[in-house]
Design a protein around this motif. Structure first.
Motif, mmCIF file in Angstrom:
data_model
loop_
_atom_site.group_PDB
_atom_site.id
_atom_site.type_symbol
_atom_site.label_atom_id
_atom_site.label_comp_id
_atom_site.label_asym_id
_atom_site.label_seq_id
_atom_site.Cartn_x
_atom_site.Cartn_y
_atom_site.Cartn_z
ATOM 1 N N ALA A 57 20.225 1.159 39.538
ATOM 2 C CA ALA A 57 19.835 0.349 40.700
ATOM 3 C C ALA A 57 19.021 -0.864 40.266
ATOM 4 C CB ALA A 57 19.041 1.205 41.683
ATOM 5 N N ALA A 58 18.126 -0.687 39.303
ATOM 6 C CA ALA A 58 17.323 -1.815 38.823
ATOM 7 C C ALA A 58 18.197 -2.853 38.131
ATOM 8 C CB ALA A 58 16.243 -1.318 37.866
ATOM 9 N N VAL A 93 30.134 1.436 36.589
ATOM 10 C CA VAL A 93 29.663 1.803 37.927
ATOM 11 C C VAL A 93 30.686 2.703 38.610
ATOM 12 C CG1 VAL A 93 28.941 0.918 40.169
ATOM 13 C CG2 VAL A 93 28.282 -0.288 38.088
ATOM 14 N N ALA A 94 31.971 2.386 38.455
ATOM 15 C CA ALA A 94 33.013 3.215 39.058
ATOM 16 C C ALA A 94 33.001 4.627 38.458
ATOM 17 C CB ALA A 94 34.375 2.561 38.864
ATOM 18 N N ARG A 95 32.847 4.713 37.155
ATOM 19 C CA ARG A 95 32.797 6.033 36.506
ATOM 20 C C ARG A 95 31.566 6.824 36.937
ATOM 21 N NH1 ARG A 95 34.484 3.059 31.349
ATOM 22 N NH2 ARG A 95 36.732 3.375 31.330
ATOM 23 N N LEU A 153 23.462 12.485 44.778
ATOM 24 C CA LEU A 153 23.484 11.604 45.948
ATOM 25 C C LEU A 153 22.725 10.308 45.687
ATOM 26 C CD1 LEU A 153 23.142 14.209 48.836
ATOM 27 C CD2 LEU A 153 25.209 13.056 48.013
ATOM 28 N N LEU A 154 21.652 10.380 44.901
ATOM 29 C CA LEU A 154 20.938 9.153 44.524
ATOM 30 C C LEU A 154 21.815 8.258 43.651
ATOM 31 C CD1 LEU A 154 17.351 10.455 43.722
ATOM 32 C CD2 LEU A 154 18.023 8.925 45.576
ATOM 33 N N CYS A 159 25.403 3.329 43.251
ATOM 34 C CA CYS A 159 26.696 2.735 42.905
ATOM 35 C C CYS A 159 27.328 1.958 44.068
ATOM 36 C CB CYS A 159 27.671 3.811 42.437
ATOM 37 S SG CYS A 159 27.213 4.560 40.865
ATOM 38 N N ARG A 160 26.772 2.064 45.239
ATOM 39 C CA ARG A 160 27.362 1.383 46.403
ATOM 40 C C ARG A 160 27.176 -0.134 46.311
ATOM 41 N NH1 ARG A 160 25.373 5.199 51.345
ATOM 42 N NH2 ARG A 160 26.490 7.057 50.643
#
Length: 165
Positions: A57-58, A93-95, A153-154, A159-160
């Motif tokens: 995320a960072a 990110v997809a993986r 879930l985090l 990744c969204r």
């Protein structure tokens, strides 16, 4: 790719809790003993995914800020002590999103199975000597499965792709 459905995770957990309770009830005397350390790898995976989510995320926020600054023509200066990071690869990110979803399903399944074992062993604590130790192990199992679910879930949320402003 769609986010994993929380409702579906609950259905899997409840269904496997019932199945786990039935299996443990039917074969409790024949099953090997449960130990508190058996589910600990689930918690370690959850911690790793949670830390990975924080780091990802960072990095994604830094990438977005860089792109936004480049579009507006601003110069981007690094803060003191901050090192330049390479952009995050989209396939990574997809993986990670696939890993997060798979981990969420696995965590829901293990949480259900451990919960089924916990319900049965708690009902047998006064009757069977081994039930108290097995209940502790099953409780730790539910907690470790919940840790993996939270980490997954985090990571999925990190990744969204955020909506454009």
């Amino acid at each position: 790719m769609r986010p994993v459905s929380r409702r579906d995770l609950v259905v899997v957990a409840v269904g496997l809790a019932v199945l786990g309770w039935v299996v443990v009830r039917a074969f409790y005397g024949d099953l090997p003993g449960l130990h508190w350390w058996q589910p600990v790898p689930l918690a370690l995976l959850g911690a790793a995914e949670g830390l990975g989510a924080r780091s990802l995320a960072a990095r994604l926020t830094t990438d977005r800020d860089r792109r936004r600054a480049a579009r507006s023509g601003e110069a981007t200066a690094l803060a003191p002590g901050q090192r330049s990071l390479d952009p995050v690869e989209p396939m990574l990110v997809a993986r990670l999103a696939v890993l997060a979803q798979a981990s969420a399903w696995v965590a829901a399944g293990f949480a259900g199975l451990w919960a089924g074992a916990l319900v049965f062993t708690l009902s047998q604590v006064g009757r069977l000597a081994a039930a108290s130790g097995d209940a502790v192990a099953a409780g730790v199992g539910v907690g470790c499965s919940a840790a993996l679910l939270a980490g997954a879930l985090l990571l999925e949320r990190a990744c969204r792709v955020p909506p454009e402003d």
